[in-house]
Scaffold this motif. Structure first.
Motif, PDB file in Angstrom:
ATOM      1  N   LEU A  23       0.831  -1.209   0.000  1.00 28.80           N
ATOM      2  CA  LEU A  23       0.000   0.000   0.000  1.00 28.80           C
ATOM      3  C   LEU A  23       0.867   1.262   0.000  1.00 28.80           C
ATOM      4  O   LEU A  23       0.569   2.229  -0.721  1.00 28.80           O
ATOM      5  CB  LEU A  23      -0.933  -0.005   1.226  1.00 28.80           C
ATOM      6  N   ILE A  24       1.939   1.264   0.788  1.00 22.63           N
ATOM      7  CA  ILE A  24       2.846   2.421   0.818  1.00 22.63           C
ATOM      8  C   ILE A  24       3.398   2.701  -0.580  1.00 22.63           C
ATOM      9  O   ILE A  24       3.424   3.845  -1.050  1.00 22.63           O
ATOM     10  CB  ILE A  24       3.998   2.188   1.826  1.00 22.63           C
ATOM     11  N   ASP A  25       3.828   1.629  -1.268  1.00 17.45           N
ATOM     12  CA  ASP A  25       4.382   1.787  -2.626  1.00 17.45           C
ATOM     13  C   ASP A  25       3.342   2.332  -3.597  1.00 17.45           C
ATOM     14  O   ASP A  25       3.637   3.228  -4.411  1.00 17.45           O
ATOM     15  CB  ASP A  25       4.916   0.443  -3.129  1.00 17.45           C
ATOM     16  N   LEU A  26       2.114   1.809  -3.510  1.00 20.41           N
ATOM     17  CA  LEU A  26       1.059   2.259  -4.431  1.00 20.41           C
ATOM     18  C   LEU A  26       0.700   3.728  -4.177  1.00 20.41           C
ATOM     19  O   LEU A  26       0.445   4.481  -5.116  1.00 20.41           O
ATOM     20  CB  LEU A  26      -0.177   1.369  -4.291  1.00 20.41           C
ATOM     21  N   GLU A  27       0.658   4.135  -2.900  1.00 21.53           N
ATOM     22  CA  GLU A  27       0.331   5.528  -2.591  1.00 21.53           C
ATOM     23  C   GLU A  27       1.421   6.481  -3.076  1.00 21.53           C
ATOM     24  O   GLU A  27       1.138   7.624  -3.424  1.00 21.53           O
ATOM     25  CB  GLU A  27       0.098   5.687  -1.083  1.00 21.53           C
ATOM     26  N   LYS A  28       2.666   6.010  -3.082  1.00 24.90           N
ATOM     27  CA  LYS A  28       3.750   6.829  -3.623  1.00 24.90           C
ATOM     28  C   LYS A  28       3.627   6.969  -5.142  1.00 24.90           C
ATOM     29  O   LYS A  28       3.863   8.046  -5.708  1.00 24.90           O
ATOM     30  CB  LYS A  28       5.108   6.210  -3.267  1.00 24.90           C
ATOM     31  N   GLN A  29       3.251   5.872  -5.799  1.00 29.00           N
ATOM     32  CA  GLN A  29       3.118   5.889  -7.263  1.00 29.00           C
ATOM     33  C   GLN A  29       1.904   6.687  -7.713  1.00 29.00           C
ATOM     34  O   GLN A  29       1.914   7.306  -8.783  1.00 29.00           O
ATOM     35  CB  GLN A  29       3.005   4.454  -7.795  1.00 29.00           C
ATOM     36  N   PHE A  30       0.835   6.652  -6.893  1.00 29.64           N
ATOM     37  CA  PHE A  30      -0.413   7.312  -7.274  1.00 29.64           C
ATOM     38  C   PHE A  30      -0.856   8.265  -6.150  1.00 29.64           C
ATOM     39  O   PHE A  30      -1.832   8.011  -5.430  1.00 29.64           O
ATOM     40  CB  PHE A  30      -1.511   6.264  -7.554  1.00 29.64           C
ATOM     41  N   PRO A  31      -0.130   9.387  -5.986  1.00 25.56           N
ATOM     42  CA  PRO A  31      -0.427  10.322  -4.881  1.00 25.56           C
ATOM     43  C   PRO A  31      -1.807  10.955  -4.977  1.00 25.56           C
ATOM     44  O   PRO A  31      -2.293  11.512  -3.987  1.00 25.56           O
ATOM     45  CB  PRO A  31       0.690  11.368  -5.005  1.00 25.56           C
ATOM     46  N   GLU A  32      -2.437  10.897  -6.155  1.00 26.18           N
ATOM     47  CA  GLU A  32      -3.784  11.466  -6.288  1.00 26.18           C
ATOM     48  C   GLU A  32      -4.808  10.732  -5.422  1.00 26.18           C
ATOM     49  O   GLU A  32      -5.914  11.222  -5.177  1.00 26.18           O
ATOM     50  CB  GLU A  32      -4.238  11.451  -7.756  1.00 26.18           C
ATOM     51  N   PHE A  33      -4.441   9.510  -4.934  1.00 21.79           N
ATOM     52  CA  PHE A  33      -5.373   8.741  -4.099  1.00 21.79           C
ATOM     53  C   PHE A  33      -5.009   8.824  -2.606  1.00 21.79           C
ATOM     54  O   PHE A  33      -5.468   8.022  -1.803  1.00 21.79           O
ATOM     55  CB  PHE A  33      -5.393   7.266  -4.546  1.00 21.79           C
ATOM     56  N   ASN A  34      -4.172   9.797  -2.244  1.00 27.15           N
ATOM     57  CA  ASN A  34      -3.779   9.951  -0.835  1.00 27.15           C
ATOM     58  C   ASN A  34      -4.999  10.192   0.050  1.00 27.15           C
ATOM     59  O   ASN A  34      -5.953  10.878  -0.358  1.00 27.15           O
ATOM     60  CB  ASN A  34      -2.799  11.118  -0.661  1.00 27.15           C
ATOM     61  N   ASP A  35      -4.961   9.616   1.257  1.00 26.87           N
ATOM     62  CA  ASP A  35      -6.066   9.747   2.215  1.00 26.87           C
ATOM     63  C   ASP A  35      -5.464   9.929   3.609  1.00 26.87           C
ATOM     64  O   ASP A  35      -4.614   9.136   4.037  1.00 26.87           O
ATOM     65  CB  ASP A  35      -6.941   8.484   2.179  1.00 26.87           C
ATOM     66  N   GLN A  36      -5.894  11.003   4.302  1.00 28.69           N
ATOM     67  CA  GLN A  36      -5.362  11.294   5.635  1.00 28.69           C
ATOM     68  C   GLN A  36      -5.604  10.163   6.625  1.00 28.69           C
ATOM     69  O   GLN A  36      -4.921  10.053   7.634  1.00 28.69           O
ATOM     70  CB  GLN A  36      -5.991  12.592   6.181  1.00 28.69           C
ATOM     71  N   ASN A  37      -6.600   9.314   6.355  1.00 29.48           N
ATOM     72  CA  ASN A  37      -6.926   8.231   7.274  1.00 29.48           C
ATOM     73  C   ASN A  37      -6.539   6.859   6.733  1.00 29.48           C
ATOM     74  O   ASN A  37      -7.079   5.841   7.151  1.00 29.48           O
ATOM     75  CB  ASN A  37      -8.418   8.268   7.631  1.00 29.48           C
ATOM     76  N   SER A  38      -5.606   6.834   5.822  1.00 33.25           N
ATOM     77  CA  SER A  38      -5.079   5.563   5.314  1.00 33.25           C
ATOM     78  C   SER A  38      -4.307   4.843   6.412  1.00 33.25           C
ATOM     79  O   SER A  38      -3.686   5.489   7.263  1.00 33.25           O
ATOM     80  CB  SER A  38      -4.148   5.819   4.127  1.00 33.25           C
ATOM     81  N   PRO A  39      -4.316   3.500   6.426  1.00 35.81           N
ATOM     82  CA  PRO A  39      -3.517   2.752   7.424  1.00 35.81           C
ATOM     83  C   PRO A  39      -2.030   3.098   7.373  1.00 35.81           C
ATOM     84  O   PRO A  39      -1.317   2.896   8.355  1.00 35.81           O
ATOM     85  CB  PRO A  39      -3.749   1.286   7.033  1.00 35.81           C
ATOM     86  N   THR A  40      -1.559   3.641   6.266  1.00 37.99           N
ATOM     87  CA  THR A  40      -0.145   4.012   6.170  1.00 37.99           C
ATOM     88  C   THR A  40       0.195   5.162   7.109  1.00 37.99           C
ATOM     89  O   THR A  40       1.362   5.377   7.437  1.00 37.99           O
ATOM     90  CB  THR A  40       0.226   4.419   4.732  1.00 37.99           C
ATOM     91  N   GLN A  41      -0.820   5.922   7.559  1.00 46.06           N
ATOM     92  CA  GLN A  41      -0.568   7.025   8.485  1.00 46.06           C
ATOM     93  C   GLN A  41      -0.144   6.531   9.863  1.00 46.06           C
ATOM     94  O   GLN A  41       0.359   7.289  10.681  1.00 46.06           O
ATOM     95  CB  GLN A  41      -1.836   7.892   8.637  1.00 46.06           C
ATOM     96  N   ARG A  42      -0.361   5.236  10.116  1.00 43.00           N
ATOM     97  CA  ARG A  42       0.002   4.656  11.414  1.00 43.00           C
ATOM     98  C   ARG A  42       1.510   4.698  11.669  1.00 43.00           C
ATOM     99  O   ARG A  42       1.944   4.645  12.813  1.00 43.00           O
ATOM    100  CB  ARG A  42      -0.441   3.198  11.476  1.00 43.00           C
ATOM    101  N   VAL A  43       2.303   4.733  10.596  1.00 41.81           N
ATOM    102  CA  VAL A  43       3.759   4.685  10.797  1.00 41.81           C
ATOM    103  C   VAL A  43       4.322   6.042  11.173  1.00 41.81           C
ATOM    104  O   VAL A  43       5.469   6.167  11.567  1.00 41.81           O
ATOM    105  CB  VAL A  43       4.486   4.154   9.525  1.00 41.81           C
ATOM    106  N   GLY A  44       3.537   7.104  11.047  1.00 39.57           N
ATOM    107  CA  GLY A  44       3.992   8.434  11.425  1.00 39.57           C
ATOM    108  C   GLY A  44       4.880   9.062  10.375  1.00 39.57           C
ATOM    109  O   GLY A  44       5.166   8.483   9.330  1.00 39.57           O
TER     110      GLY A  44
END
Length: 669
Positions: A44-65
């Motif tokens: 998921l981290i890799d996909l969000e980097k490749q496609f930043p247009e789908f960024n979400d403030q409440n994505s589980p990736t936010q758990r890592v800080g």
């Protein structure tokens, strides 16, 4: 992978990871291995980097800080975060029920909860998403720590289930589990850093760290226990907690609904034996009235709700040697004796000092030099001496005698009749009092002067640049720049802050004056009732006591303050400097004098407006809210379920009750 495929996969991964997080951290039922979880998270981290247009403030990736340092903004609480009154015995719990029964008719249910020993937090959700997390702060304002709280895996970023309101607040406690705490301290000792004193300090310190990626590694936990909002599911506290559990919140499973006070006491005794088995620290039990209607009926004091109380378990006790007694002078001149002790471990902290409070405590303990004393932590926080081991006292030991003169200025101490503390009356010439008053004056809840702290105040005082708070407004750049660690920018920052303080509202200036017993809440009440310093200065004792929540002790202190020529001159100087010493009246096109001179009591539950909204309407139209029925009451604004005792008192005094509709008609609504 194209954009459309990426969007589908990202949403799929987010849904899976939210579920796995909830199963592991809230339900304690892991449904995937750590390795497989990490693989999905990395994808998921890799996909969000490749496609930043789908960024979400409440994505589980936010758990890592994040490695970005944060600066915490101050946020005003929508609903004040008040503290609870404490009890330490079964008798006090029964007294709590007695007070409730005097105000509420019928059977009362209670909810018993663990009193977690962490740091309080308030979470706001909109449309099922976490939008803000704020610390308790001073109860009125707290720090926005949203980015850090998002790293806590037991806090849902996106709610599950259904039926949650569009917007609501949920409150709880952020904690560091014992296992994490012990592991963290081992790591700190290995790298030569000081160990944390206890899990509470570790949790609080972690939450305030400015690097959320480090916060994520600390593995904090969060237990939720109080739901607030206009559209919460039911009118009872316990059912709302069960709903919150269905939405994905970590609501403690050991919370219990009790039918009467006997069940409450049984619950307290049960957990006194079992509390050491919990994975997180607690220091007592919180007891709340279950019915929200009853909670509204009971209301609040200035500091705490009348419908809740905490029971504190007996604190740990240790023995150590008394080395000497020293004395501290507070900003009001109050003298506090302090026991200096041979260092000892107590409830996870090293204790070297304990407050002795006043002369009576020293006398009652019959303290002698080099005594072996027993120390406890009052409320698990403040060390205090609770006894002496007489068998270890030397026959030559001299009794500790309370001092007669101020340890700072040598002025003879005074003790007013009925008061526990001795005071130094030399408030205009005793250095700790002068500096203490200035430090209070510039504190956050008062004038909130930027760039000034204790060290700078001490320097300014030592150099003779300020002798009282008025001296702050005479400072020049030339005065400040030569001081240690100062320069042009620091001086400009301080002077700008002093200039800006002239816009601080009257109630905060009144609090800043440091009148004994006039805290921030009392200052607000006074400013509302007596909207200028001139009127307040000439108010009589009787007029002051008429103000809501102002008793005789506070009134006497105010009269005494303004009868002092030094204070009169100080206020005159502050007025000349342009401080706000009169409350600004904000015009409201809907206001009127319809209720002027009327004292109104509110009781029961209402259909069109909440009790707080009705109180605001009373004040908007010139009336006065009062808490209890007396001969001075104009009428009772009664809703549904007004208690028989209130109705009986109303009838006895020959007073009138008006319905919500009748009241609204009076004010033209």
């Amino acid at each position: 992978m194209n954009q459309a495929e990426a969007k589908v996969r990202i949403e799929e991964l987010r849904g899976q990871l939210h579920t796995y997080n909830h199963n592991y951290y809230v339900l304690s039922q892991p449904s995937i291995s750590d390795y497989d979880f990490d693989m999905l998270l990395n994808e998921l981290i890799d996909l969000e980097k490749q496609f930043p247009e789908f960024n979400d403030q409440n994505s589980p990736t936010q758990r890592v800080g994040s490695d970005i340092n944060l600066e915490f903004n101050q946020v005003e609480h929508k609903y004040p975060m008040l503290s609870l009154g404490n009890t330490y015995s079964e008798e006090e719990i029964r007294d709590f029920e007695t007070r409730i029964k005097k105000l509420i008719d019928g059977d009362v249910e209670y909810v018993c909860e663990m009193k977690y020993d962490g740091t309080s937090i308030s979470l706001t959700y909109e449309k099922g998403k976490l939008v803000q997390a704020v610390t308790r702060g001073d109860g009125v304002k707290g720090d926005d720590v949203t980015a850090n709280v998002k790293t806590i895996r037991s806090v849902p970023l996106q709610l599950s289930g259904k039926g949650f309101p569009d917007e609501f607040e949920i409150r709880g406690e952020i904690l560091m589990p014992f296992e994490v705490f012990n592991s963290l301290n081992e790591e700190r000792e290995e790298i030569g850093e000081a160990a944390f004193a206890n899990p509470r300090n570790a949790a609080s310190g972690t939450l305030k760290m400015q690097n959320s990626s480090i916060v994520a590694k600390r593995k904090l936990d969060c237990y939720l226990y109080y739901l607030l909002g206009k559209e919460i599911p039911t009118r009872n506290h316990y059912s709302n907690l069960q709903s919150a559990k269905d939405w994905g919140f970590k609501v403690p499973s050991n919370t219990k609904l009790c039918k009467n006070i006997e069940e409450v006491i049984a619950f307290i005794k049960e957990w006194d034996e079992k509390r050491d088995d919990l994975p997180v620290p607690i220091d007592g039990i919180v007891i709340k009235v279950n019915s929200l209607d009853m909670q509204e009926e009971l209301g609040f004091t200035a500091k705490s709700p009348r419908w809740a109380i905490s029971y504190k378990y007996k604190a740990e006790r240790v023995s150590t040697k008394l080395e000497k007694v020293t004395y501290q002078v507070g900003r009001t001149g109050s003298i506090t004796p302090v026991a200096n002790l041979e260092a000892v471990q107590l409830a996870g902290t090293t204790v070297k000092r304990a407050s002795l409070h006043n002369a009576d405590i020293i006398q009652n303990l019959d303290l002698h030099e080099n005594d072996t004393v027993y120390v406890e932590k009052g409320g698990e926080i403040i060390p205090k001496i609770v006894g002496v081991e007489l068998s270890e006292r030397s026959a030559e030991a001299k009794r500790i005698e309370y001092i007669d003169n101020c340890p700072e200025c040598n002025t003879a101490l005074v003790r007013k009749e009925g008061e526990a503390n001795h005071y130094c009356p030399n408030e205009m010439g005793c250095p700790p009092q002068i500096k203490g008053k200035i430090e209070h004056f510039i504190s956050r809840r008062a004038l909130d002067l930027d760039g000034l702290g204790e060290e700078t105040i001490d320097l300014l005082f030592q150099k003779g640049l300020i002798k009282d708070v008025s001296g702050l407004f005479r400072l020049t750049k030339e005065d400040i720049v030569p001081l240690d660690r100062m320069g042009d920018k620091s001086a400009e920052r301080i002077l700008n802050s002093i200039e800006n303080s002239k816009q601080v509202p009257y109630e905060r200036v009144l609090y800043a004056l440091g009148i004994r017993y006039v805290g921030a809440t009392v200052a607000k009440k006074l400013a509302k009732a007596i909207p200028s310093i001139d009127k307040l200065a000439t108010s009589t004792l009787e007029e002051l006591i008429e103000v809501d929540e102002i008793g005789g002790k506070i009134a006497e202190s105010i009269v005494e303050y303004f009868s002092n020529e030094y204070h009169q001159n100080l206020v005159a100087q502050l007025k000349e400097f342009g401080l706000q010493l009169e409350k600004k009246i904000v015009e409201d096109e809907n206001s009127s004098n319809t209720l002027e001179g009327l004292s109104i009591v509110i009781s029961g539950s209402f259909n069109k407006y909440s009790r707080d909204e009705l109180k605001d309407l009373i004040e908007l139209h010139g009336g006065k809210n009062v808490g209890s029925i007396s001969k001075k009451t104009s009428f009772l604004l009664g809703g549904e379920k007004v208690g028989p005792s209130k109705l009986a008192k109303l009838e006895k005094l020959g007073l009138e009750m008006k319905s919500e509709d009748e009241f609204l008609k009076m004010i033209g609504l």
